[in-house]
Design a protein around this motif. Structure first.
Motif, PDB file in Angstrom:
ATOM      1  N   HIS A 131      -5.594   2.385  -5.021  1.00  0.00           N
ATOM      2  CA  HIS A 131      -6.788   2.469  -4.185  1.00  0.00           C
ATOM      3  C   HIS A 131      -6.425   3.042  -2.816  1.00  0.00           C
ATOM      4  O   HIS A 131      -5.249   3.201  -2.482  1.00  0.00           O
ATOM      5  CB  HIS A 131      -7.418   1.081  -4.016  1.00  0.00           C
ATOM      6  N   ARG A 132      -7.441   3.349  -2.021  1.00  0.00           N
ATOM      7  CA  ARG A 132      -7.276   3.654  -0.606  1.00  0.00           C
ATOM      8  C   ARG A 132      -7.881   2.502   0.199  1.00  0.00           C
ATOM      9  O   ARG A 132      -8.915   1.951  -0.184  1.00  0.00           O
ATOM     10  CB  ARG A 132      -8.040   4.920  -0.209  1.00  0.00           C
ATOM     11  N   ASP A 133      -7.279   2.175   1.339  1.00  0.00           N
ATOM     12  CA  ASP A 133      -7.923   1.209   2.233  1.00  0.00           C
ATOM     13  C   ASP A 133      -9.157   1.837   2.881  1.00  0.00           C
ATOM     14  O   ASP A 133     -10.142   1.160   3.155  1.00  0.00           O
ATOM     15  CB  ASP A 133      -6.958   0.737   3.309  1.00  0.00           C
ATOM     16  N   SER A 134      -9.086   3.136   3.157  1.00  0.00           N
ATOM     17  CA  SER A 134     -10.224   3.897   3.655  1.00  0.00           C
ATOM     18  C   SER A 134     -10.049   5.338   3.212  1.00  0.00           C
ATOM     19  O   SER A 134      -8.937   5.869   3.285  1.00  0.00           O
ATOM     20  CB  SER A 134     -10.308   3.845   5.181  1.00  0.00           C
ATOM     21  N   PRO A 135     -11.107   5.996   2.759  1.00  0.00           N
ATOM     22  CA  PRO A 135     -10.975   7.393   2.365  1.00  0.00           C
ATOM     23  C   PRO A 135     -10.973   8.362   3.548  1.00  0.00           C
ATOM     24  O   PRO A 135     -10.691   9.540   3.369  1.00  0.00           O
ATOM     25  CB  PRO A 135     -12.205   7.611   1.484  1.00  0.00           C
ATOM     26  N   PHE A 136     -11.260   7.875   4.747  1.00  0.00           N
ATOM     27  CA  PHE A 136     -11.374   8.770   5.900  1.00  0.00           C
ATOM     28  C   PHE A 136     -10.498   8.361   7.084  1.00  0.00           C
ATOM     29  O   PHE A 136      -9.912   9.217   7.733  1.00  0.00           O
ATOM     30  CB  PHE A 136     -12.831   8.869   6.351  1.00  0.00           C
ATOM     31  N   SER A 137     -10.405   7.080   7.385  1.00  0.00           N
ATOM     32  CA  SER A 137      -9.682   6.633   8.578  1.00  0.00           C
ATOM     33  C   SER A 137      -8.228   6.297   8.251  1.00  0.00           C
ATOM     34  O   SER A 137      -7.945   5.635   7.254  1.00  0.00           O
ATOM     35  CB  SER A 137     -10.350   5.384   9.163  1.00  0.00           C
ATOM     36  N   HIS A 138      -7.325   6.758   9.111  1.00  0.00           N
ATOM     37  CA  HIS A 138      -5.921   6.375   8.959  1.00  0.00           C
ATOM     38  C   HIS A 138      -5.775   4.888   9.264  1.00  0.00           C
ATOM     39  O   HIS A 138      -6.322   4.382  10.234  1.00  0.00           O
ATOM     40  CB  HIS A 138      -5.041   7.190   9.908  1.00  0.00           C
ATOM     41  N   GLN A 139      -5.029   4.205   8.414  1.00  0.00           N
ATOM     42  CA  GLN A 139      -4.730   2.796   8.609  1.00  0.00           C
ATOM     43  C   GLN A 139      -3.258   2.588   8.301  1.00  0.00           C
ATOM     44  O   GLN A 139      -2.659   3.379   7.577  1.00  0.00           O
ATOM     45  CB  GLN A 139      -5.608   1.916   7.714  1.00  0.00           C
ATOM     46  N   VAL A 140      -2.690   1.541   8.833  1.00  0.00           N
ATOM     47  CA  VAL A 140      -1.265   1.285   8.613  1.00  0.00           C
ATOM     48  C   VAL A 140      -1.067  -0.151   8.152  1.00  0.00           C
ATOM     49  O   VAL A 140      -1.656  -1.083   8.700  1.00  0.00           O
ATOM     50  CB  VAL A 140      -0.440   1.513   9.899  1.00  0.00           C
ATOM     51  N   LYS A 141      -0.243  -0.299   7.139  1.00  0.00           N
ATOM     52  CA  LYS A 141       0.207  -1.622   6.717  1.00  0.00           C
ATOM     53  C   LYS A 141       1.697  -1.739   6.988  1.00  0.00           C
ATOM     54  O   LYS A 141       2.468  -0.812   6.730  1.00  0.00           O
ATOM     55  CB  LYS A 141      -0.045  -1.832   5.222  1.00  0.00           C
ATOM     56  N   CYS A 142       2.094  -2.880   7.542  1.00  0.00           N
ATOM     57  CA  CYS A 142       3.502  -3.246   7.673  1.00  0.00           C
ATOM     58  C   CYS A 142       3.762  -4.332   6.632  1.00  0.00           C
ATOM     59  O   CYS A 142       3.124  -5.390   6.676  1.00  0.00           O
ATOM     60  CB  CYS A 142       3.802  -3.791   9.067  1.00  0.00           C
ATOM     61  N   ILE A 143       4.658  -4.064   5.695  1.00  0.00           N
ATOM     62  CA  ILE A 143       4.910  -4.979   4.586  1.00  0.00           C
ATOM     63  C   ILE A 143       6.387  -5.359   4.564  1.00  0.00           C
ATOM     64  O   ILE A 143       7.254  -4.490   4.415  1.00  0.00           O
ATOM     65  CB  ILE A 143       4.508  -4.357   3.240  1.00  0.00           C
ATOM     66  N   TRP A 144       6.663  -6.646   4.716  1.00  0.00           N
ATOM     67  CA  TRP A 144       8.029  -7.143   4.663  1.00  0.00           C
ATOM     68  C   TRP A 144       8.312  -7.719   3.272  1.00  0.00           C
ATOM     69  O   TRP A 144       7.642  -8.658   2.832  1.00  0.00           O
ATOM     70  CB  TRP A 144       8.245  -8.234   5.705  1.00  0.00           C
ATOM     71  N   TYR A 145       9.291  -7.158   2.581  1.00  0.00           N
ATOM     72  CA  TYR A 145       9.731  -7.719   1.299  1.00  0.00           C
ATOM     73  C   TYR A 145      10.608  -8.939   1.585  1.00  0.00           C
ATOM     74  O   TYR A 145      11.547  -8.866   2.379  1.00  0.00           O
ATOM     75  CB  TYR A 145      10.556  -6.705   0.518  1.00  0.00           C
ATOM     76  N   LEU A 146      10.330 -10.041   0.905  1.00  0.00           N
ATOM     77  CA  LEU A 146      11.107 -11.268   1.107  1.00  0.00           C
ATOM     78  C   LEU A 146      12.139 -11.500   0.011  1.00  0.00           C
ATOM     79  O   LEU A 146      12.976 -12.393   0.130  1.00  0.00           O
ATOM     80  CB  LEU A 146      10.168 -12.471   1.197  1.00  0.00           C
ATOM     81  N   ASN A 147      12.054 -10.722  -1.070  1.00  0.00           N
ATOM     82  CA  ASN A 147      13.093 -10.759  -2.100  1.00  0.00           C
ATOM     83  C   ASN A 147      13.341  -9.338  -2.579  1.00  0.00           C
ATOM     84  O   ASN A 147      12.551  -8.435  -2.294  1.00  0.00           O
ATOM     85  CB  ASN A 147      12.709 -11.681  -3.265  1.00  0.00           C
ATOM     86  N   ASP A 148      14.440  -9.127  -3.278  1.00  0.00           N
ATOM     87  CA  ASP A 148      14.761  -7.797  -3.771  1.00  0.00           C
ATOM     88  C   ASP A 148      13.678  -7.329  -4.741  1.00  0.00           C
ATOM     89  O   ASP A 148      13.238  -8.091  -5.619  1.00  0.00           O
ATOM     90  CB  ASP A 148      16.109  -7.799  -4.499  1.00  0.00           C
ATOM     91  N   VAL A 149      13.236  -6.077  -4.588  1.00  0.00           N
ATOM     92  CA  VAL A 149      12.172  -5.531  -5.419  1.00  0.00           C
ATOM     93  C   VAL A 149      12.676  -4.272  -6.118  1.00  0.00           C
ATOM     94  O   VAL A 149      13.161  -3.339  -5.480  1.00  0.00           O
ATOM     95  CB  VAL A 149      10.918  -5.208  -4.579  1.00  0.00           C
ATOM     96  N   ASP A 150      12.570  -4.276  -7.453  1.00  0.00           N
ATOM     97  CA  ASP A 150      12.939  -3.098  -8.238  1.00  0.00           C
ATOM     98  C   ASP A 150      11.709  -2.592  -8.980  1.00  0.00           C
ATOM     99  O   ASP A 150      10.580  -2.957  -8.660  1.00  0.00           O
ATOM    100  CB  ASP A 150      14.103  -3.414  -9.191  1.00  0.00           C
ATOM    101  N   GLY A 151      11.915  -1.770  -9.991  1.00  0.00           N
ATOM    102  CA  GLY A 151      10.786  -1.162 -10.677  1.00  0.00           C
ATOM    103  C   GLY A 151      10.004  -2.091 -11.576  1.00  0.00           C
ATOM    104  O   GLY A 151       8.918  -1.735 -12.039  1.00  0.00           O
ATOM    105  N   SER A 152      10.523  -3.299 -11.808  1.00  0.00           N
ATOM    106  CA  SER A 152       9.863  -4.186 -12.762  1.00  0.00           C
ATOM    107  C   SER A 152       9.177  -5.391 -12.134  1.00  0.00           C
ATOM    108  O   SER A 152       8.375  -6.048 -12.798  1.00  0.00           O
ATOM    109  CB  SER A 152      10.880  -4.689 -13.797  1.00  0.00           C
ATOM    110  N   ASN A 153       9.468  -5.703 -10.877  1.00  0.00           N
ATOM    111  CA  ASN A 153       8.827  -6.898 -10.299  1.00  0.00           C
ATOM    112  C   ASN A 153       7.835  -6.553  -9.187  1.00  0.00           C
ATOM    113  O   ASN A 153       7.804  -7.150  -8.124  1.00  0.00           O
ATOM    114  CB  ASN A 153       9.867  -7.921  -9.818  1.00  0.00           C
ATOM    115  N   GLY A 154       7.008  -5.551  -9.476  1.00  0.00           N
ATOM    116  CA  GLY A 154       5.833  -5.284  -8.644  1.00  0.00           C
ATOM    117  C   GLY A 154       6.052  -4.491  -7.390  1.00  0.00           C
ATOM    118  O   GLY A 154       5.488  -4.842  -6.335  1.00  0.00           O
ATOM    119  N   PRO A 155       6.819  -3.390  -7.427  1.00  0.00           N
ATOM    120  CA  PRO A 155       7.018  -2.621  -6.202  1.00  0.00           C
ATOM    121  C   PRO A 155       5.727  -1.978  -5.699  1.00  0.00           C
ATOM    122  O   PRO A 155       4.853  -1.633  -6.487  1.00  0.00           O
ATOM    123  CB  PRO A 155       8.016  -1.536  -6.621  1.00  0.00           C
TER     124      PRO A 155
END
Length: 244
Positions: A131-155
């Motif tokens: 999805h998009r958070d908005s189709p027109f306005s730039h928005q920014v998310k800062c996301i901190w991973y708290l455990n190691d993330v690979d291709g199988s646990n929801g990157p």
């Protein structure tokens, strides 16, 4: 035609007022990972806080998806007392300032959202699909991973360039459309170690990859341009801000 004009005006706005400051690279890169933004021991403390909150089935700030895969805690900043460094470890002032300079708009409210995703059959991934958070306005998310993330646990995954190429790509990704459930390939997957900080312009098409095994813990900074933004997103999730 209306959406086309909106896209043109949004591009002009960005050129004049936005796309500046510490995050200006997102116009070219869409997303970037900063490793070791949180120490390992802080990540573990935060995971323990998340589990403690989610163990309370009546907590008014907890949202769960229909299949029980994605659990979210809104206003998680209220839960981090006792964590080493407290709220300062997230450098909220730094990132809010950077977001404001990049979007060209003033942040009036913000919150932290903590979430845990589990490998439940039929899950769509964190965020419920691409999805998009908005189709027109730039928005920014800062996301901190708290455990190691690979291709199988929801990157986290995203389509590079879709935060700036709306007009060029409108034949493939319709202007004004927010959900793109049919997209299942070509996305960049963000695989990273615990403590990594992901910065992303969520005007791009993005979402959490459906989790196949293990677990994923993350904390996301949400910013809003109006004072009631936090209440509004909680209400949209079916929660009552007054009781939270």
């Amino acid at each position: 035609m209306i959406n086309y004009l909106k896209a043109i005006l949004a591009s002009i706005w960005t050129h004049i007022f936005a796309g500046k400051g510490e995050l200006r690279f997102l116009l070219d890169e869409t997303a970037k990972v900063i490793p070791q933004a949180l120490p390992d021991d802080v990540c573990q403390q935060l995971v323990e806080k998340i589990e403690a909150v989610l163990s309370d089935s009546h907590n008014p700030r907890v949202w769960r998806d229909k299949v029980g895969s994605d659990s979210r805690i809104w206003r998680f900043e209220q839960e981090i007392q006792g964590v080493d460094g407290g709220i300062d470890t997230f450098e909220i002032k730094r990132w809010v300032k950077a977001i404001d300079e990049y979007t060209g708009k003033k942040t009036r409210s913000w919150c932290l959202m903590a979430n845990r995703v589990l490998p439940v059959e039929g899950n769509l991934g964190s965020g419920g699909g691409m999805h998009r958070d908005s189709p027109f306005s730039h928005q920014v998310k800062c996301i901190w991973y708290l455990n190691d993330v690979d291709g199988s646990n929801g990157p986290f995954q995203y389509l590079p360039g879709t935060n700036v190429n709306l007009i060029r790509d409108r034949g493939r990704y319709a202007l004004g459309k927010n959900r793109f459930h049919e997209i299942n390939e070509g996305a960049t997957e963000v695989k990273a170690k615990a403590g990594s900080l992901l910065l992303c312009d969520t005007k791009c098409i993005h979402g959490g990859k459906p989790i196949q095994r293990g677990v994923r813990y993350a904390i996301t900074l949400y910013t809003f341009n109006d004072p009631s933004g936090v209440n509004r997103i909680m209400e949209k999730s079916g929660l009552n801000p007054a009781s939270a």
